[in-house]
Design an enzyme around this catalytic site. Structure first.
Site, PDB file in Angstrom:
ATOM      1  N   ARG A 205     -17.052  -7.389   4.260  1.00 40.55           N
ATOM      2  CA  ARG A 205     -15.996  -6.434   4.579  1.00 40.55           C
ATOM      3  C   ARG A 205     -16.579  -5.032   4.541  1.00 40.55           C
ATOM      4  NH1 ARG A 205     -10.010  -5.417   2.087  1.00 40.55           N
ATOM      5  NH2 ARG A 205      -9.594  -3.540   3.314  1.00 40.55           N
ATOM      6  N   ARG A 214     -10.553  -5.953   9.279  1.00 39.07           N
ATOM      7  CA  ARG A 214     -11.431  -6.415   8.210  1.00 39.07           C
ATOM      8  C   ARG A 214     -11.678  -7.917   8.357  1.00 39.07           C
ATOM      9  NH1 ARG A 214      -6.816  -5.147   4.811  1.00 39.07           N
ATOM     10  NH2 ARG A 214      -6.994  -3.065   5.626  1.00 39.07           N
ATOM     11  N   ASP A 219      -5.696  -9.396  -1.852  1.00 37.87           N
ATOM     12  CA  ASP A 219      -4.869  -8.522  -2.678  1.00 37.87           C
ATOM     13  C   ASP A 219      -4.232  -9.336  -3.796  1.00 37.87           C
ATOM     14  OD1 ASP A 219      -5.354  -6.278  -1.085  1.00 37.87           O
ATOM     15  OD2 ASP A 219      -3.698  -6.764   0.262  1.00 37.87           O
TER      16      ASP A 219
HETATM   17  C1  X6L Z   1       4.460   3.098   6.795  1.00 35.25           C
HETATM   18  C2  X6L Z   1       3.157   3.404   6.466  1.00 35.25           C
HETATM   19  C3  X6L Z   1       4.837   1.794   6.775  1.00 35.25           C
HETATM   20  C4  X6L Z   1       2.266   2.419   6.102  1.00 35.25           C
HETATM   21  C5  X6L Z   1       3.947   0.805   6.429  1.00 35.25           C
HETATM   22  C6  X6L Z   1       2.075  -1.241   5.669  1.00 35.25           C
HETATM   23  C7  X6L Z   1       0.393   0.360   5.410  1.00 35.25           C
HETATM   24  C8  X6L Z   1       1.182  -2.220   5.350  1.00 35.25           C
HETATM   25  C9  X6L Z   1      -0.502  -0.612   5.099  1.00 35.25           C
HETATM   26  C10 X6L Z   1       2.655   1.109   6.090  1.00 35.25           C
HETATM   27  C11 X6L Z   1       1.699   0.058   5.724  1.00 35.25           C
HETATM   28  C12 X6L Z   1      -0.118  -1.908   5.069  1.00 35.25           C
HETATM   29  C13 X6L Z   1      -2.520  -6.488   7.000  1.00 35.25           C
HETATM   30  C14 X6L Z   1      -1.784  -5.816   7.968  1.00 35.25           C
HETATM   31  C15 X6L Z   1      -2.832  -4.400   6.736  1.00 35.25           C
HETATM   32  C16 X6L Z   1      -2.447  -7.888   6.962  1.00 35.25           C
HETATM   33  C17 X6L Z   1      -0.948  -7.765   8.823  1.00 35.25           C
HETATM   34  C18 X6L Z   1      -1.093  -2.990   4.725  1.00 35.25           C
HETATM   35  C19 X6L Z   1      -2.554  -2.735   4.602  1.00 35.25           C
HETATM   36  N1  X6L Z   1      -3.171  -5.591   6.239  1.00 35.25           N
HETATM   37  N2  X6L Z   1      -1.009  -6.431   8.875  1.00 35.25           N
HETATM   38  N3  X6L Z   1      -1.998  -4.499   7.785  1.00 35.25           N
HETATM   39  N4  X6L Z   1      -1.657  -8.491   7.891  1.00 35.25           N
HETATM   40  N5  X6L Z   1      -0.185  -8.412   9.710  1.00 35.25           N
HETATM   41  O1  X6L Z   1      -3.050  -8.577   6.145  1.00 35.25           O
HETATM   42  O2  X6L Z   1      -0.714  -4.118   4.484  1.00 35.25           O
HETATM   43  S1  X6L Z   1      -3.365  -2.895   6.154  1.00 35.25           S
HETATM   44 MG    MG Z   2      -3.937  -5.881   2.058  1.00 32.58          MG
HETATM   45 MG    MG Z   3      -6.711  -4.979  -0.096  1.00 35.91          MG
END
Ligand code: X6L
Ligand code: MG
Ligand code: MG
Length: 274
Positions: A205, A214, A219
């Protein structure tokens, strides 16, 4: 229950409340009784089917020699903790620490404490969320799970189906494969964090874009019923209940019953991890 006892192991150490005890040290006697539900070796006559007392002696010696606690209570508890972490066949440990030369003016054989600890007291259910959206996503998740299973402090691992999910947080990246895993562990939350970070390193990663693509992401969602708030680690995961890609697999494992937000798609797929 079967028992193995290491009787009065003489080891030098630096535990004590007084400065000179920490500097000069003194001899301790440690008696350690291990409870094992049934020692297989009593039938097979093979060393690998029992707990090698030489390995337990090493733990005792190393703990006593390297620690500088105030109390022999703490020393005894640290020995029992390390012994339980060392082999999942050990169900309970009794530790007796004797300090024959305790700095007390008077006539005595030894000052001593005895403590006991069971596996259930140091074993916790942990739940992780796993995700990948680079390279062979399924293979990455499989390798992460194989690495988790390969840790002797992780036991009874089970996982949900694979879910193909739309990215959240940063849109311009490939879809993810997500799942959740649950297991029992004697790793502390911080040790578990270090271990998940080492798996992310092993699976290459590289953190370039925040919330970006990634090969693997692990988590920590839950650790028993405990709450944790360290700078680099917050448990339960503060945003887990907002994410369908976490809640769907969690629901499948019977670990979440509530509402699931439906903004981005989350689609269960046929292939599955082994
Ligand atoms: C506003 C701002 C609303 C930020 C939401 C949500 C940021 C989730 C980061 C957010 C916000 C994340 C995965 C992903 C990520 C995953 C899918 C995160 C961290 N990891 N999307 N996005 N699966 N589908 O594992 O979860 S980045
Ligand atoms: Mg995550
Ligand atoms: Mg993480």
């Amino acid at each position: 229950m079967d028992f193995i006892t290491l009787k009065r192991c003489k080891v030098y150490g630096y535990t004590g409340c007084l400065d000179f005890e920490k500097e000069k040290g003194q001899y301790f006697y440690v008696t350690c009784k291990l409870g094992i539900s049934s020692i297989e070796g009593k039938l097979t006559d093979r060393l690998e089917d029992t707990i090698d007392y030489a390995s337990i002696f090493e733990i005792i010696k190393d703990t006593v020699e390297s620690s500088r606690f105030n109390l022999i209570e703490k020393l005894a508890s640290e020995i029992s903790f390390r012994v339980l972490k060392n082999d999942s066949r050990i169900e309970e440990v009794h530790v007796l620490v004797e300090k024959p030369d305790a700095p007390v003016d008077g006539d005595f054989d030894a000052m001593m404490v005895e403590i006991s600890q069971t596996r259930s007291e140091i074993c916790h259910k942990a739940v992780l969320s796993l995700g990948s959206n680079m390279g062979d996503r399924q293979e990455n998740l499989q390798q992460a799970i194989d690495l988790l299973r390969g840790n002797k402090e992780i036991d009874k691992l089970r996982f949900a189906s694979l879910y193909e999910t739309q990215p959240v947080g940063y849109d311009d990246q490939p879809d993810f494969l997500n799942t959740c895993v649950e297991f029992e562990t004697t790793l502390t939350p911080h040790e578990l964090l270090l271990f998940t970070q080492s798996i992310e390193k092993t699976l290459h990663r590289v953190k370039t874009i925040v919330n970006g693509p990634r090969t693997i992401d692990l988590d920590i969602l839950l650790y028993g019923t405990q709450r944790y708030d360290d700078n680099d680690l917050v448990i339960p995961h503060p945003r887990m209940y907002e994410r369908a890609f976490v809640l769907r697999p969690l629901n499948e494992l019977g670990l979440y019953e509530g509402e699931i937000p439906e903004d981005k798609y989350v689609r269960k797929i046929e292939e599955s991890l082994i």
